[in-house]
Design an enzyme around this catalytic site. Structure first.
Site, mmCIF file in Angstrom:
data_model
loop_
_atom_site.group_PDB
_atom_site.id
_atom_site.type_symbol
_atom_site.label_atom_id
_atom_site.label_comp_id
_atom_site.label_asym_id
_atom_site.label_seq_id
_atom_site.Cartn_x
_atom_site.Cartn_y
_atom_site.Cartn_z
ATOM 1 N N ASP A 208 -4.435 -12.838 3.776
ATOM 2 C CA ASP A 208 -5.709 -12.295 4.228
ATOM 3 C C ASP A 208 -6.834 -12.595 3.250
ATOM 4 O OD1 ASP A 208 -4.543 -10.598 2.400
ATOM 5 O OD2 ASP A 208 -4.710 -8.791 3.620
ATOM 6 N N HIS B 275 0.813 -1.218 0.000
ATOM 7 C CA HIS B 275 0.000 0.000 0.000
ATOM 8 C C HIS B 275 0.848 1.270 0.000
ATOM 9 C CE1 HIS B 275 -3.369 -2.565 0.489
ATOM 10 N NE2 HIS B 275 -3.146 -2.861 1.755
ATOM 11 N N ASP C 77 -2.758 -10.471 -2.325
ATOM 12 C CA ASP C 77 -3.329 -10.011 -1.063
ATOM 13 C C ASP C 77 -4.774 -9.602 -1.340
ATOM 14 O OD1 ASP C 77 -2.246 -8.530 1.758
ATOM 15 O OD2 ASP C 77 -3.991 -7.583 0.829
ATOM 16 N N HIS D 54 -6.396 -7.052 -0.445
ATOM 17 C CA HIS D 54 -6.572 -5.624 -0.676
ATOM 18 C C HIS D 54 -5.837 -5.183 -1.938
ATOM 19 C CE1 HIS D 54 -7.048 -6.191 3.722
ATOM 20 N NE2 HIS D 54 -8.043 -5.358 3.542
#
Length: 342
Positions: free
Chosen positions: A282, A158, A193, A195
């Site tokens: 995740d 991120h 991931d 996200h």
């Protein structure tokens, strides 16, 4: 398969952050890396400390002024605000590239920012050695190893060129991918991931030598919001070199694997010579930040399909939080990848 990790990566120890307006325990804890480290040892992986490659590989990806800000930032904050205050921003300059989401919490972040990267006394050491772990992994596969795994913590995907975001300070996967372009003409970075790999998308959006692909729920309604829409395909030299594959929230394991196949096909079409994987556990059905339903065997199958690309591969750890199956998911993926790539 070589594994790299440095115990100094445990020094970033945030206690809490704000989510949906409420203070809560921070999800990105040192215990995550300890669980993964202990699993690796139990499965016979030999863990090696990375060499110190200095700041140049980090500054090749991140704004040098941003990098230089971080080493003393926590001490300066404490001197100004006191040791009891939470070292997060409360003044914000404006917006970045992306789109205004529909979700209220995303809209707050568009006009403000997130609070997920509080600085602690050990943040600089942890972020620095997390990045060195990624660089060492890239160096290892560039030197002829088939695959290597970087137990990066804190995670990185991120982090944008000039800002921390979403638990991340330095974009470890982007640093690894850029480092590999010194050896390979075409590098692919795939983000599995749950996200959006919004930082990686931001960094490579106008570059043609790194193909970026991310699997994630629609950022209009799911964090990290803003970036990662299907129509964001790159600009300039990077036109057509970014691919965002959107999942339904609650997507089944079969849906995730089918979407992964789409990304793998695009990587083949790109003609990638080396691969970086932003590896998040995740996607697990029982992860504290769960949004899709992947089980241990699904992670193993994901590993086999990625290994079937038969490319030199740097596996860079991203998310995967303190849910009950974290060790099982990591074990399934990493042992399957080791077997498939040996």
């Amino acid at each position: 398969m070589r594994v790299f990790f440095d115990e100094r990566q445990l020094r970033h120890a945030p206690t809490h952050y704000f989510r949906r307006g409420a203070a809560m325990p921070h999800q990105e804890q040192p215990e995550r890396a300890e669980i993964l480290r202990d699993m690796l040892i139990g499965e016979g992986f030999e863990i090696t400390k990375p060499q110190d490659h200095g700041l140049d590989p980090i500054k090749a990806v991140h704004n040098p002024d941003y990098v230089d800000f971080l080493p003393t930032a926590h001490a300066r904050f404490v001197e100004s605000a006191g040791s009891e205050a939470l070292a997060i921003p409360t003044m914000h300059p404006g917006v970045r590239r992306g789109k205004v989401p529909k979700d209220i919490h995303g809209q707050l972040g568009w006009w403000m920012t997130d609070t997920s990267t509080p600085l602690t006394e050990g943040t600089w050491d942890a972020a620095y050695w997390s990045a060195q772990t990624a660089v060492q992994t890239a160096e290892t596969i560039a030197s002829g190893e088939r695959a290597a795994y970087a137990l990066c913590r804190p995670p990185g995907h991120h982090a944008m060129r000039d800002c921390a975001n979403g638990f991340c300070f330095f974009n470890n996967a982007a640093i690894a991918a850029h480092h590999l372009t010194r050896t390979y003409t075409k590098v692919a970075l795939i983000d599995v991931d749950v996200h959006t790999g919004n930082g990686s998308l931001d960094i490579f959006y106008e570059r043609g030598d790194v193909f970026f692909c991310s699997l994630h729920p629609d950022p209009a309604t799911y964090p990290t919001f803003f970036l990662g829409h299907a129509d964001e395909t790159g600009e300039g030299d990077g036109a057509g070199k970014s691919l965002n594959l959107l999942l339904e929230q609650g997507a089944s394991q079969e849906d995730v694997l089918a979407t992964l196949d789409t990304g793998l096909s695009a990587i083949r079409d790109f003609g990638a010579e080396a691969l970086v994987v932003s590896l998040g556990f995740d996607m697990a059905v029982d992860d504290p930040l769960a949004a899709v339903s992947v089980y241990p065997e699904g992670f193993a199958e994901m590993a086999r399909r990625l290994a079937a690309l038969n490319l030199p591969t740097a596996l860079i750890q991203e998310g995967g939080y303190l849910g009950p199956s974290l060790a099982d998911n990591a074990r399934s993926f990493l042992t399957a990848f080791r077997e498939a790539s040996s």
